[in-house]
Design a protein around this motif. Structure first.
Motif, PDB file in Angstrom:
ATOM      1  N   ARG A   1       0.853  -1.149  -0.076  1.00 36.53           N
ATOM      2  CA  ARG A   1      -0.236  -0.044  -0.157  1.00 36.53           C
ATOM      3  C   ARG A   1       0.837   1.254   0.074  1.00 36.53           C
ATOM      4  NH1 ARG A   1      -3.747   0.974   5.218  1.00 36.53           N
ATOM      5  NH2 ARG A   1      -1.727   1.716   5.845  1.00 36.53           N
ATOM      6  N   LEU A   2       0.641   2.112  -1.199  1.00 44.13           N
ATOM      7  CA  LEU A   2       1.316   3.464  -0.982  1.00 44.13           C
ATOM      8  C   LEU A   2       0.326   4.648  -0.846  1.00 44.13           C
ATOM      9  CD1 LEU A   2       3.975   5.119  -1.537  1.00 44.13           C
ATOM     10  CD2 LEU A   2       3.458   4.914  -3.676  1.00 44.13           C
ATOM     11  N   PRO A   3       0.267   5.216   0.255  1.00 42.42           N
ATOM     12  CA  PRO A   3      -0.991   6.182   0.424  1.00 42.42           C
ATOM     13  C   PRO A   3      -0.475   7.750   0.131  1.00 42.42           C
ATOM     14  CG  PRO A   3       0.450   6.063   2.532  1.00 42.42           C
ATOM     15  CD  PRO A   3       1.222   4.823   1.309  1.00 42.42           C
ATOM     16  N   TYR A   4      -1.314   8.127  -0.254  1.00 40.85           N
ATOM     17  CA  TYR A   4      -1.366   9.925  -0.319  1.00 40.85           C
ATOM     18  C   TYR A   4      -1.758  10.539   0.621  1.00 40.85           C
ATOM     19  CZ  TYR A   4      -1.229  14.477  -2.494  1.00 40.85           C
ATOM     20  OH  TYR A   4      -0.733  15.922  -2.880  1.00 40.85           O
TER      21      TYR A   4
ATOM     22  N   LYS B   1       0.946  17.714   2.522  1.00 43.37           N
ATOM     23  CA  LYS B   1       0.467  16.620   1.676  1.00 43.37           C
ATOM     24  C   LYS B   1       1.703  16.118   1.087  1.00 43.37           C
ATOM     25  CE  LYS B   1      -0.930  20.203  -1.582  1.00 43.37           C
ATOM     26  NZ  LYS B   1      -2.150  20.819  -2.469  1.00 43.37           N
ATOM     27  N   GLY B   2       1.427  14.819   0.552  1.00 41.92           N
ATOM     28  CA  GLY B   2       2.360  14.128  -0.149  1.00 41.92           C
ATOM     29  C   GLY B   2       2.436  12.471   0.100  1.00 41.92           C
ATOM     30  N   PHE B   3       3.311  11.820  -0.612  1.00 47.09           N
ATOM     31  CA  PHE B   3       3.015  10.358  -0.704  1.00 47.09           C
ATOM     32  C   PHE B   3       3.823  10.041   0.702  1.00 47.09           C
ATOM     33  CE2 PHE B   3       2.556  10.608  -5.081  1.00 47.09           C
ATOM     34  CZ  PHE B   3       1.588   9.891  -5.330  1.00 47.09           C
TER      35      PHE B   3
ATOM     36  N   THR C   1       9.575   5.662   2.659  1.00 48.34           N
ATOM     37  CA  THR C   1       9.822   6.098   1.425  1.00 48.34           C
ATOM     38  C   THR C   1       9.068   7.482   1.204  1.00 48.34           C
ATOM     39  OG1 THR C   1       7.564   4.934   0.898  1.00 48.34           O
ATOM     40  CG2 THR C   1       9.761   3.918   0.527  1.00 48.34           C
ATOM     41  N   GLY C   2       8.267   7.728   2.398  1.00 48.15           N
ATOM     42  CA  GLY C   2       7.385   9.058   2.218  1.00 48.15           C
ATOM     43  C   GLY C   2       8.213  10.402   2.322  1.00 48.15           C
ATOM     44  N   GLU C   3       7.354  11.357   2.098  1.00 47.27           N
ATOM     45  CA  GLU C   3       8.015  12.646   1.885  1.00 47.27           C
ATOM     46  C   GLU C   3       8.220  13.247   3.388  1.00 47.27           C
ATOM     47  OE1 GLU C   3       6.520  15.627  -0.798  1.00 47.27           O
ATOM     48  OE2 GLU C   3       5.248  13.926  -1.825  1.00 47.27           O
ATOM     49  N   THR C   4       9.436  13.908   3.851  1.00 47.17           N
ATOM     50  CA  THR C   4       9.719  14.263   5.058  1.00 47.17           C
ATOM     51  C   THR C   4      10.253  15.614   5.411  1.00 47.17           C
ATOM     52  OG1 THR C   4      11.976  13.223   4.816  1.00 47.17           O
ATOM     53  CG2 THR C   4      10.233  11.771   5.864  1.00 47.17           C
TER      54      THR C   4
ATOM     55  N   ALA D   1      -9.876   6.749   1.276  1.00 50.52           N
ATOM     56  CA  ALA D   1     -10.373   6.185   0.155  1.00 50.52           C
ATOM     57  C   ALA D   1      -9.141   5.618  -0.507  1.00 50.52           C
ATOM     58  CB  ALA D   1     -10.526   7.320  -0.771  1.00 50.52           C
ATOM     59  N   GLY D   2      -9.470   4.477  -1.473  1.00 50.32           N
ATOM     60  CA  GLY D   2      -8.228   3.592  -1.782  1.00 50.32           C
ATOM     61  C   GLY D   2      -8.871   2.846  -3.101  1.00 50.32           C
ATOM     62  N   ILE D   3      -7.972   2.395  -3.948  1.00 50.88           N
ATOM     63  CA  ILE D   3      -8.359   1.506  -5.087  1.00 50.88           C
ATOM     64  C   ILE D   3      -7.072   0.258  -4.829  1.00 50.88           C
ATOM     65  CG2 ILE D   3      -9.445   3.057  -6.530  1.00 50.88           C
ATOM     66  CD1 ILE D   3      -6.688   3.332  -8.025  1.00 50.88           C
TER      67      ILE D   3
END
Length: 232
Positions: A6-9, A34-36, A65-68, A226-228
């Protein structure tokens, strides 16, 4: 065994923090973050499958892996707890149970997230998540193609009603515990899910019904998830 990734935004709006100005406590608006977020990889191992009941173990790992480095309206970097990514490796373990009776489904799970130190010398507190959900199948039917031999695709709609709980320990920055962090939040979350062949999607709107936060923290108005997903 089912493997998933799972890769969330993530978007946090209207972030405010309490600060002392001339001896008076004030809440300053810092804007949006905001960001991944961080990549989460999970394994779901089914222990029991009997009649319409399933019991499974869950374990996983979250990679940094997310933005920091997202900045606020003043051009200053948000604290790690408000960043999309934590900059830390996390490890998760838990269990899930589900059963189906006609159009109704009953599901529950518990998951413990062990965190490590990430960006800005910050360790976000360990998290215990616990969830219970009721689902109701609205319909399930085939959509046939117009051409002879076209593939049939099952489409199913479910209404969802969930209780989503989270108990988080206090954050630590450079080894010092932060009093205005951590606590317990429980959401009441109505939503819907569409399943169609190898694809599925969901939408959930959570309203906090319990907010027992440590110290002084910003109140949560609502949470949208929300997700797909695609099954390979």
């Amino acid at each position: 065994m089912t493997l998933s990734a799972r890769l969330p935004y993530i978007e946090r709006k209207n972030i405010r923090e309490g600060e002392i100005e001339d001896g008076e406590a004030e809440a300053h608006l810092h804007g949006d973050s905001k960001g991944f977020g961080d990549l989460l990889m999970m394994a779901h191992y089914r222990l029991v499958e009997q009649d319409d009941t399933n019991i499974a173990l869950q374990f996983g790992i979250k990679a940094p892996t997310g933005e920091t480095d997202v900045k606020d309206d003043a051009g200053l970097k948000f604290e790690t707890e408000f960043q999309p990514g934590s900059g830390a490796w996390d490890f998760l373990i838990g269990a899930a149970v589900g059963t189906q009776h006609g159009k109704f489904g009953y599901h529950a799970n518990i998951l413990y997230n062990y965190t490590t130190e990430g960006s800005q010398d910050t360790e976000i507190g360990d998290v215990l998540s616990y969830n219970a959900a009721l689902s109701y199948r609205l319909n399930s039917h085939d959509h046939a193609g117009h051409e002879h031999g076209a593939e049939h695709t099952d489409a199913s709609w479910d209404l969802l009603l969930e209780l989503n709980g989270e108990t988080r320990q206090k954050n630590e920055i450079a080894g010092e515990s932060q009093d205005n962090s951590g606590g317990t939040t429980i959401y009441l979350s109505p939503g819907a899910r569409l399943s169609m062949g190898r694809f599925s999607g969901f939408l959930s709107l959570g309203f906090p019904i319990v907010e027992d936060q440590n110290g002084t923290q910003t109140d949560i108005e609502h949470r949208i998830l929300a997700g797909i997903s695609l099954t390979l």
